[in-house]
Design a protein around this motif. Structure first.
Motif, PDB file in Angstrom:
ATOM      1  N   VAL A 146       0.858  -1.185   0.000  1.00  0.00           N
ATOM      2  CA  VAL A 146       0.000   0.000   0.000  1.00  0.00           C
ATOM      3  C   VAL A 146       0.893   1.233   0.000  1.00  0.00           C
ATOM      4  CG1 VAL A 146      -1.742   1.314   1.270  1.00  0.00           C
ATOM      5  CG2 VAL A 146      -1.850  -1.185   1.210  1.00  0.00           C
ATOM      6  N   SER A 147       0.780   2.056  -1.035  1.00  0.00           N
ATOM      7  CA  SER A 147       1.657   3.219  -1.155  1.00  0.00           C
ATOM      8  C   SER A 147       0.960   4.343  -1.894  1.00  0.00           C
ATOM      9  CB  SER A 147       2.955   2.842  -1.893  1.00  0.00           C
ATOM     10  OG  SER A 147       3.789   3.971  -2.050  1.00  0.00           O
ATOM     11  N   ALA A 148       0.836   5.487  -1.244  1.00  0.00           N
ATOM     12  CA  ALA A 148       0.239   6.648  -1.905  1.00  0.00           C
ATOM     13  C   ALA A 148       1.232   7.292  -2.864  1.00  0.00           C
ATOM     14  CB  ALA A 148      -0.227   7.667  -0.860  1.00  0.00           C
ATOM     15  N   GLY A 149       2.494   7.443  -2.431  1.00  0.00           N
ATOM     16  CA  GLY A 149       3.474   8.156  -3.233  1.00  0.00           C
ATOM     17  C   GLY A 149       4.310   7.286  -4.146  1.00  0.00           C
ATOM     18  N   LEU A 163       8.526 -14.508  -6.741  1.00  0.00           N
ATOM     19  CA  LEU A 163       8.007 -15.725  -7.358  1.00  0.00           C
ATOM     20  C   LEU A 163       6.733 -15.415  -8.130  1.00  0.00           C
ATOM     21  CD1 LEU A 163       8.755 -18.724  -7.511  1.00  0.00           C
ATOM     22  CD2 LEU A 163       7.266 -19.125  -5.537  1.00  0.00           C
ATOM     23  N   VAL A 164       5.935 -14.513  -7.576  1.00  0.00           N
ATOM     24  CA  VAL A 164       4.751 -13.989  -8.264  1.00  0.00           C
ATOM     25  C   VAL A 164       4.854 -12.469  -8.243  1.00  0.00           C
ATOM     26  CG1 VAL A 164       3.209 -15.920  -7.792  1.00  0.00           C
ATOM     27  CG2 VAL A 164       3.463 -14.153  -6.076  1.00  0.00           C
ATOM     28  N   PRO A 165       4.387 -11.784  -9.290  1.00  0.00           N
ATOM     29  CA  PRO A 165       4.575 -10.325  -9.358  1.00  0.00           C
ATOM     30  C   PRO A 165       4.002  -9.600  -8.144  1.00  0.00           C
ATOM     31  CG  PRO A 165       3.843 -11.187 -11.477  1.00  0.00           C
ATOM     32  CD  PRO A 165       3.726 -12.322 -10.495  1.00  0.00           C
ATOM     33  N   THR A 166       4.752  -8.629  -7.662  1.00  0.00           N
ATOM     34  CA  THR A 166       4.323  -7.812  -6.530  1.00  0.00           C
ATOM     35  C   THR A 166       3.246  -6.828  -6.988  1.00  0.00           C
ATOM     36  OG1 THR A 166       6.457  -8.008  -5.426  1.00  0.00           O
ATOM     37  CG2 THR A 166       5.103  -6.103  -4.842  1.00  0.00           C
ATOM     38  N   LEU A 167       2.229  -6.655  -6.138  1.00  0.00           N
ATOM     39  CA  LEU A 167       1.181  -5.674  -6.395  1.00  0.00           C
ATOM     40  C   LEU A 167       1.485  -4.391  -5.638  1.00  0.00           C
ATOM     41  CD1 LEU A 167      -2.075  -7.821  -5.912  1.00  0.00           C
ATOM     42  CD2 LEU A 167      -1.002  -7.182  -8.077  1.00  0.00           C
ATOM     43  N   ILE A 168       1.077  -3.272  -6.198  1.00  0.00           N
ATOM     44  CA  ILE A 168       1.126  -1.993  -5.498  1.00  0.00           C
ATOM     45  C   ILE A 168      -0.275  -1.395  -5.549  1.00  0.00           C
ATOM     46  CG2 ILE A 168       2.090   0.322  -5.415  1.00  0.00           C
ATOM     47  CD1 ILE A 168       4.600  -0.719  -6.701  1.00  0.00           C
ATOM     48  N   LEU A 169      -0.839  -1.127  -4.385  1.00  0.00           N
ATOM     49  CA  LEU A 169      -2.144  -0.503  -4.283  1.00  0.00           C
ATOM     50  C   LEU A 169      -1.948   0.987  -4.027  1.00  0.00           C
ATOM     51  CD1 LEU A 169      -3.852  -3.136  -1.960  1.00  0.00           C
ATOM     52  CD2 LEU A 169      -4.068  -2.944  -4.437  1.00  0.00           C
ATOM     53  N   THR A 170      -2.549   1.820  -4.857  1.00  0.00           N
ATOM     54  CA  THR A 170      -2.383   3.260  -4.721  1.00  0.00           C
ATOM     55  C   THR A 170      -3.679   3.959  -5.112  1.00  0.00           C
ATOM     56  OG1 THR A 170      -0.872   5.090  -5.209  1.00  0.00           O
ATOM     57  CG2 THR A 170      -1.501   3.679  -7.062  1.00  0.00           C
ATOM     58  N   GLY A 171      -3.672   5.283  -5.029  1.00  0.00           N
ATOM     59  CA  GLY A 171      -4.855   6.053  -5.372  1.00  0.00           C
ATOM     60  C   GLY A 171      -4.864   6.514  -6.820  1.00  0.00           C
ATOM     61  N   ALA A 172      -6.036   6.937  -7.270  1.00  0.00           N
ATOM     62  CA  ALA A 172      -6.183   7.366  -8.666  1.00  0.00           C
ATOM     63  C   ALA A 172      -5.357   8.605  -8.978  1.00  0.00           C
ATOM     64  CB  ALA A 172      -7.660   7.633  -8.968  1.00  0.00           C
ATOM     65  N   ALA A 173      -5.020   9.393  -7.958  1.00  0.00           N
ATOM     66  CA  ALA A 173      -4.267  10.622  -8.178  1.00  0.00           C
ATOM     67  C   ALA A 173      -2.759  10.418  -8.083  1.00  0.00           C
ATOM     68  CB  ALA A 173      -4.704  11.696  -7.175  1.00  0.00           C
ATOM     69  N   ALA A 174      -2.316   9.177  -8.030  1.00  0.00           N
ATOM     70  CA  ALA A 174      -0.871   8.912  -7.967  1.00  0.00           C
ATOM     71  C   ALA A 174      -0.186   9.469  -9.216  1.00  0.00           C
ATOM     72  CB  ALA A 174      -0.621   7.421  -7.852  1.00  0.00           C
ATOM     73  N   ALA A 175       1.056   9.903  -9.034  1.00  0.00           N
ATOM     74  CA  ALA A 175       1.803  10.506 -10.140  1.00  0.00           C
ATOM     75  C   ALA A 175       2.023   9.486 -11.257  1.00  0.00           C
ATOM     76  CB  ALA A 175       3.145  11.024  -9.638  1.00  0.00           C
ATOM     77  N   PRO A 176       1.658   9.855 -12.507  1.00  0.00           N
ATOM     78  CA  PRO A 176       1.806   8.921 -13.640  1.00  0.00           C
ATOM     79  C   PRO A 176       3.229   8.413 -13.821  1.00  0.00           C
ATOM     80  CG  PRO A 176       0.420  10.771 -14.261  1.00  0.00           C
ATOM     81  CD  PRO A 176       1.004  11.106 -12.915  1.00  0.00           C
ATOM     82  N   ASP A 177       4.249   9.276 -13.576  1.00  0.00           N
ATOM     83  CA  ASP A 177       5.621   8.827 -13.767  1.00  0.00           C
ATOM     84  C   ASP A 177       6.019   7.785 -12.720  1.00  0.00           C
ATOM     85  OD1 ASP A 177       5.467  10.890 -11.825  1.00  0.00           O
ATOM     86  OD2 ASP A 177       7.620  11.260 -11.992  1.00  0.00           O
ATOM     87  N   GLY A 195      -8.508   9.425  -4.490  1.00  0.00           N
ATOM     88  CA  GLY A 195      -7.545  10.507  -4.357  1.00  0.00           C
ATOM     89  C   GLY A 195      -6.126  10.002  -4.431  1.00  0.00           C
ATOM     90  N   VAL A 196      -5.262  10.588  -3.575  1.00  0.00           N
ATOM     91  CA  VAL A 196      -3.863  10.180  -3.536  1.00  0.00           C
ATOM     92  C   VAL A 196      -3.709   8.875  -2.760  1.00  0.00           C
ATOM     93  CG1 VAL A 196      -1.559  10.822  -2.726  1.00  0.00           C
ATOM     94  CG2 VAL A 196      -3.059  12.564  -3.722  1.00  0.00           C
ATOM     95  N   GLY A 197      -4.463   8.759  -1.665  1.00  0.00           N
ATOM     96  CA  GLY A 197      -4.315   7.601  -0.797  1.00  0.00           C
ATOM     97  C   GLY A 197      -5.187   6.428  -1.194  1.00  0.00           C
ATOM     98  N   VAL A 198      -5.095   5.384  -0.374  1.00  0.00           N
ATOM     99  CA  VAL A 198      -5.820   4.137  -0.620  1.00  0.00           C
ATOM    100  C   VAL A 198      -6.987   4.021   0.339  1.00  0.00           C
ATOM    101  CG1 VAL A 198      -5.632   1.615  -0.471  1.00  0.00           C
ATOM    102  CG2 VAL A 198      -3.809   2.946  -1.547  1.00  0.00           C
ATOM    103  N   ASP A 199      -8.145   3.639  -0.170  1.00  0.00           N
ATOM    104  CA  ASP A 199      -9.327   3.344   0.635  1.00  0.00           C
ATOM    105  C   ASP A 199      -9.233   1.875   1.061  1.00  0.00           C
ATOM    106  OD1 ASP A 199     -11.822   2.482   1.524  1.00  0.00           O
ATOM    107  OD2 ASP A 199     -12.932   3.686   0.078  1.00  0.00           O
ATOM    108  N   PRO A 200      -9.103   1.598   2.364  1.00  0.00           N
ATOM    109  CA  PRO A 200      -8.903   0.206   2.799  1.00  0.00           C
ATOM    110  C   PRO A 200      -9.987  -0.756   2.326  1.00  0.00           C
ATOM    111  CG  PRO A 200      -8.431   1.713   4.593  1.00  0.00           C
ATOM    112  CD  PRO A 200      -9.043   2.529   3.497  1.00  0.00           C
TER     113      PRO A 200
END
Length: 283
Positions: A146-149, A163-177, A195-200
């Protein structure tokens, strides 16, 4: 290791040494229910910590996820010592840690914990291979960060050799780069917030939609606090370490308090070498 709860008449009898024959006894869940102190096998631990049978969400008909947390705390409430949980843990705690990972579809963890604890990808373990295959699981649980930035070190093995690809959960406003950098490193980025953060709650639904219904979170305290506040935590596996640290270390859950305290019920309690291994479920 010995079971202290639930207590049955047979537990008490065996604990007094009456008719035990030195070997204890097995209950319906396959684990020793006596007070005989011995090392439990990983198979016995897996039965004792099995996830419940899951159905679908009544509101949406979608997959139902079960969110379990695994944390350790000292007697005076510290979740860490010098910023890490390992100094307040023990060998039995690590066996349970490995068992809980062996049962999970996904391990949900905060970005700060990844940085502090030097997180590595989950590994396949031969002891759980057959059970995971029978349950339709992959060889090892996915790690979901879980990472906003998205301020993460993508040279870590968590991203370079999982072994299996790592997931990153972030918000819709995360920086595209930042999203592009994560995907270039091989991670799969999942939007779980407007927003920037993650809704649990949205994060748990997103994981369930990916087939990850057996969710294990290992913190840190801020993430666990968010899960508690959102009302999505189903179970807490808490190791109480027989240590006192004082200082200003974090508790197992941080962040704003909830309006009404969440009530959980004790499901089981194990003990080894003064460490208590408790399981609480939502009441």
């Amino acid at each position: 290791m010995r079971r202290l709860f639930p207590v049955t008449d047979e537990t008490v009898t065996r604990g007094r040494g009456e008719g035990s024959g030195g070997g204890g006894t097995s209950g319906a869940d396959g684990a020793d229910i006596g007070l005989v102190d011995r090392e439990w096998s990983l198979g016995e631990l897996a039965v004792a910590y099995a996830y419940p049978d899951l159905g679908s969400e009544p509101e949406t008909g979608g997959r139902r996820a079960w969110v379990r947390a695994n944390m350790v705390s000292t007697l005076d409430g510290a979740a860490q010592h010098d910023g890490r949980s390992q100094p307040i843990s023990c060998a039995a705690d690590m066996r349970i840690f490995g068992t809980l990972r062996g049962l999970a579809d996904v391990v949900l963890v905060g970005a700060e914990t990844v940085r502090q604890e030097g997180y590595r990808p989950a590994r396949a373990r031969a002891e759980f291979a057959a059970a995971r295959a029978a349950a339709g699981q992959g060889p090892a649980p996915t790690i979901a960060v879980v990472s906003a930035g998205l301020d993460l070190d993508y040279t870590l093995p968590l991203f370079t050799s999982p072994l299996v690809p790592t997931l990153i959960l972030t918000g819709a406003a995360a920086a595209p780069d930042r999203i592009a950098a994560a995907e270039k490193a091989g991670a799969r980025v999942v939007t779980a917030g407007d927003g920037v953060g993650v809704d649990p709650a949205r994060a748990v639904r997103a994981l369930a939609d990916l087939g990850h219904t057996r969710v294990l979170t290992e913190g840190g305290p801020r993430l666990l606090g968010q899960l508690v506040a959102a009302g999505v935590l189903d179970e807490l596996c808490l190791t109480v370490s027989p240590m006192l640290t004082a200082g200003d270390a974090q508790r197992i859950a941080g962040g704003p308090s909830v309006a009404v305290p969440r009530r959980f019920a004790l499901v089981s309690l194990l003990e080894e070498d003064g460490f208590l291994f408790s399981r609480y479920r939502r009441a």
